[in-house]
Structure formats: C-alpha cells, structure tokens
Design an enzyme around this catalytic site. Structure first.
Site, short mmCIF file in Angstrom:
data_model
loop_
_atom_site.label_atom_id
_atom_site.label_comp_id
_atom_site.label_asym_id
_atom_site.label_seq_id
_atom_site.Cartn_x
_atom_site.Cartn_y
_atom_site.Cartn_z
N SER A 193 0.39 12.01 -8.83
CA SER A 193 1.44 11.86 -7.81
C SER A 193 2.39 10.70 -8.09
CB SER A 193 0.81 11.69 -6.44
OG SER A 193 -0.08 10.60 -6.45
N ALA B 158 1.56 2.54 -4.89
CA ALA B 158 2.51 1.42 -4.98
C ALA B 158 2.03 0.24 -4.13
CB ALA B 158 3.90 1.88 -4.54
N LEU C 175 3.75 6.76 -8.60
CA LEU C 175 3.57 5.58 -7.75
C LEU C 175 4.25 5.83 -6.41
CD1 LEU C 175 3.89 2.35 -9.93
CD2 LEU C 175 1.86 3.39 -8.97
N HIS C 176 3.65 6.71 -5.62
CA HIS C 176 4.12 6.92 -4.24
C HIS C 176 3.56 5.81 -3.38
CE1 HIS C 176 0.23 8.45 -2.78
NE2 HIS C 176 0.12 8.99 -3.97
N ALA C 177 3.65 5.94 -2.07
CA ALA C 177 3.35 4.83 -1.16
C ALA C 177 1.98 4.19 -1.35
CB ALA C 177 3.50 5.29 0.29
#
Length: 89
Positions: free
Chosen positions: A12, A19, A14-16
């Site tokens: 996926s 990150a 570096l989504h929320a």
C-alpha cells in the site's frame, strides 16, 4: 551525512499508517531527515510532507540523514521499511 535510496515494497506504499510509523521512528533522532522524490524534498519528520510525496508501492525515494545520530537513524529507518514490506502493510 548519509544518503540512501529506498524502494517502498509494501503493497500500500507509505499511506497514513506506515507514514505515521516512519514519523514516529524518525522523530526519535536528533538528525535532520529529508525525503526526496522527483525533485521534491520534504521533512522526514512531517506526516503531511511524507504523504504529499505520494509514495505508492514500488516508489523509489531518496533519504538524506544528517546529524549526530545519523548512522542509527538511517539504520532504524531501513529496518522499518523492511518490516513494512514483510508485514505487507
């Protein structure tokens, strides 16, 4: 100063959540941490900055670490990227 190239290998990017883990890890160190992609550079301790890079799966990002604990910081961030890929997050 340490400059490393990382490939984001988790499915996926570096989504929320990943990150946030990055920022939590980076914030433990005194060194300056900068991420660069496509002539855009952001603070590696800024969640919004990292999210603005749009680092999806397979993206390549340059990480520059500069400061008194740069070796430890670089090592821990590399370990985090590897762990995210292993977990598939």
């Amino acid at each position: 100063m340490i400059v490393r190239e990382f490939v984001i290998n988790n499915k996926s990017g570096l989504h929320a959540r990943p990150a946030t883990l990055w920022v939590q890890t980076a914030s433990q160190f005194q060194s300056s941490i900068r991420l660069s992609k496509a002539n855009r550079e952001v603070d590696g301790k800024s969640l919004l900055g990292i999210l603005s890079l749009g680092l999806s799966a397979g993206s390549s990002v340059q990480v520059t670490v500069d400061g008194p604990d740069e070796v430890a910081a670089s090592s821990e961030l590399a370990k985090l990227i590897a762990e995210l890929a292993e977990k598939g997050e």
